[in-house]
Design a protein around this motif. Structure first.
Motif, PDB file in Angstrom:
ATOM      1  N   TRP A 165       1.061  -1.278  -0.063  1.00 27.97           N
ATOM      2  CA  TRP A 165       0.177   0.082  -0.002  1.00 27.97           C
ATOM      3  C   TRP A 165       0.860   1.308   0.163  1.00 27.97           C
ATOM      4  CZ3 TRP A 165       0.776   3.334   3.748  1.00 27.97           C
ATOM      5  CH2 TRP A 165       1.614   2.861   5.091  1.00 27.97           C
ATOM      6  N   ASP A 166       0.105   2.321  -0.418  1.00 29.71           N
ATOM      7  CA  ASP A 166       1.025   3.586  -0.334  1.00 29.71           C
ATOM      8  C   ASP A 166       0.092   4.884  -0.459  1.00 29.71           C
ATOM      9  OD1 ASP A 166       3.478   2.815  -1.366  1.00 29.71           O
ATOM     10  OD2 ASP A 166       2.987   2.697  -3.685  1.00 29.71           O
ATOM     11  N   LEU A 167       0.773   5.724   0.662  1.00 29.44           N
ATOM     12  CA  LEU A 167      -0.073   7.122   0.659  1.00 29.44           C
ATOM     13  C   LEU A 167       0.578   7.998  -0.113  1.00 29.44           C
ATOM     14  CD1 LEU A 167      -1.991   8.728   2.419  1.00 29.44           C
ATOM     15  CD2 LEU A 167      -0.403   9.163   3.900  1.00 29.44           C
ATOM     16  N   ILE A 168      -0.156   8.753  -0.952  1.00 29.43           N
ATOM     17  CA  ILE A 168       0.320   9.636  -1.932  1.00 29.43           C
ATOM     18  C   ILE A 168       0.072  10.969  -1.865  1.00 29.43           C
ATOM     19  CG2 ILE A 168       0.578   9.885  -4.473  1.00 29.43           C
ATOM     20  CD1 ILE A 168      -0.790   7.064  -4.571  1.00 29.43           C
ATOM     21  N   GLY A 169       0.896  11.966  -2.006  1.00 25.18           N
ATOM     22  CA  GLY A 169       0.522  13.395  -2.091  1.00 25.18           C
ATOM     23  C   GLY A 169       0.918  13.845  -3.274  1.00 25.18           C
ATOM     24  N   THR A 170       0.090  14.775  -4.130  1.00 23.05           N
ATOM     25  CA  THR A 170       0.226  15.229  -5.253  1.00 23.05           C
ATOM     26  C   THR A 170      -0.106  16.607  -5.417  1.00 23.05           C
ATOM     27  OG1 THR A 170      -0.803  13.225  -6.251  1.00 23.05           O
ATOM     28  CG2 THR A 170      -0.346  15.179  -7.509  1.00 23.05           C
ATOM     29  N   VAL A 171       0.781  17.638  -5.973  1.00 24.73           N
ATOM     30  CA  VAL A 171       0.901  18.882  -6.228  1.00 24.73           C
ATOM     31  C   VAL A 171       0.648  18.890  -7.878  1.00 24.73           C
ATOM     32  CG1 VAL A 171       2.068  21.101  -6.097  1.00 24.73           C
ATOM     33  CG2 VAL A 171       2.309  19.507  -4.401  1.00 24.73           C
ATOM     34  N   ASN A 172      -0.666  19.522  -8.239  1.00 27.97           N
ATOM     35  CA  ASN A 172      -0.911  19.756  -9.670  1.00 27.97           C
ATOM     36  C   ASN A 172      -0.732  21.059 -10.152  1.00 27.97           C
ATOM     37  OD1 ASN A 172      -2.820  16.995  -8.869  1.00 27.97           O
ATOM     38  ND2 ASN A 172      -2.348  17.149 -11.046  1.00 27.97           N
ATOM     39  N   MET A 173       0.019  21.315 -11.112  1.00 22.81           N
ATOM     40  CA  MET A 173       0.024  22.667 -11.515  1.00 22.81           C
ATOM     41  C   MET A 173      -0.358  22.465 -13.030  1.00 22.81           C
ATOM     42  SD  MET A 173       4.020  23.436  -9.882  1.00 22.81           S
ATOM     43  CE  MET A 173       4.503  21.849 -10.214  1.00 22.81           C
ATOM     44  N   GLU A 174       0.019  23.603 -13.717  1.00 23.61           N
ATOM     45  CA  GLU A 174      -0.567  23.619 -15.262  1.00 23.61           C
ATOM     46  C   GLU A 174       0.152  22.697 -16.039  1.00 23.61           C
ATOM     47  OE1 GLU A 174      -1.408  26.865 -18.829  1.00 23.61           O
ATOM     48  OE2 GLU A 174      -0.700  27.412 -17.194  1.00 23.61           O
TER      49      GLU A 174
END
Length: 247
Positions: A165-174
């Motif tokens: 299992w993984d815990l994921i953080g995502t920063v979305n830019m253009e």
């Protein structure tokens, strides 16, 4: 030095994704004792486990579909020091095909498998379920969790099952998404014995190992296409890249 090495490997990944590979199949060492089997399982088991390789932001309902081709690179130089040894250096590289489908409540499902025609004598397959459970309203960051299971067969000599299992953080830019996180991975391996086998005892033996896992990746969108690059840190670092489409 680390950043330069990281950049060189990612550049190589992009080139390799567009080019056919012509390397010989990886040599597996023989006469593996218990410690050697565990180290082999760290290299091949963790290395062949499931990767994110894409923007973790949910695909989106019943219309969300993703298809892609990835190339993964497992460092296998340490195999040369195990058992009776080999002349192996560098990395094992292989392709997988991924199919993904968005469902509901920000849940995505994926399956992946290695094509029958490639240089490496191995098969890899598995599935993922990913859930986007939180999105920050005042900053472009979201959080997801993923569970996965897969299997791999190396030259009919090592059979491996992986779960995690993984815990994921995502920063979305253009047009760009940066993702990072960690989790836990388990690898269970069966090493074939007998006259043509690879165990020191001559018997078929099983091993079971578990470790923490961290990762970092970038996803670049080009219209509906994307390029994803990722580095996964287990006992060793594994580099991967993917070309794909999201609809």
């Amino acid at each position: 030095m680390i950043h330069m090495n990281f950049g060189r490997r990612f550049l190589f990944l992009i080139i390799a994704l567009f080019c056919a590979q012509s390397y010989a199949a990886t040599q597996l060492p023989r006469n593996l004792g218990v410690g050697d089997q565990n180290r082999t399982l760290e290299i091949l088991g963790y290395g062949s486990s499931s990767k994110i390789l894409g923007d973790p932001y949910p695909l989106g309902g019943y219309s969300g579909i993703e298809v892609g081709v990835s190339s993964q690179f497992i460092p296998v130089g340490d195999l040369a020091t195990l058992g009776s040894g080999t002349t192996e250096k560098g990395e094992m590289s292989y392709y997988t095909i991924t199919l993904g489908k968005g469902l509901f409540y920000n849940i995505d499902t994926f399956v992946y498998f290695s094509p029958a025609i490639q240089t490496e004598e191995m098969q890899n397959f598995g599935a993922q379920i990913r859930w986007g459970f939180y999105e920050v309203s005042f900053f472009p960051i979201s959080f997801s969790t993923m569970i996965y299971a897969g299997g791999a067969n190396f030259q009919n000599l090592v059979n491996i099952a992986t779960t995690g299992w993984d815990l994921i953080g995502t920063v979305n830019m253009e047009n760009v998404a940066l993702y990072f996180g960690g989790g836990r991975v388990r690898a269970q391996g069966t090493f074939i014995g007998g006259s043509a086998g690879i165990t020191a005892s001559g018997n078929t033996e099983s091993r079971d190992i578990t470790d923490n896992h961290t990762f970092f990746g970038v996803n670049i969108e080009i219209s509906k296409a994307f390029i994803a690059l990722e580095v996964d840190r287990y006992t060793d670092s594994v580099y991967s890249g993917k070309l794909g489409f999201r609809f």
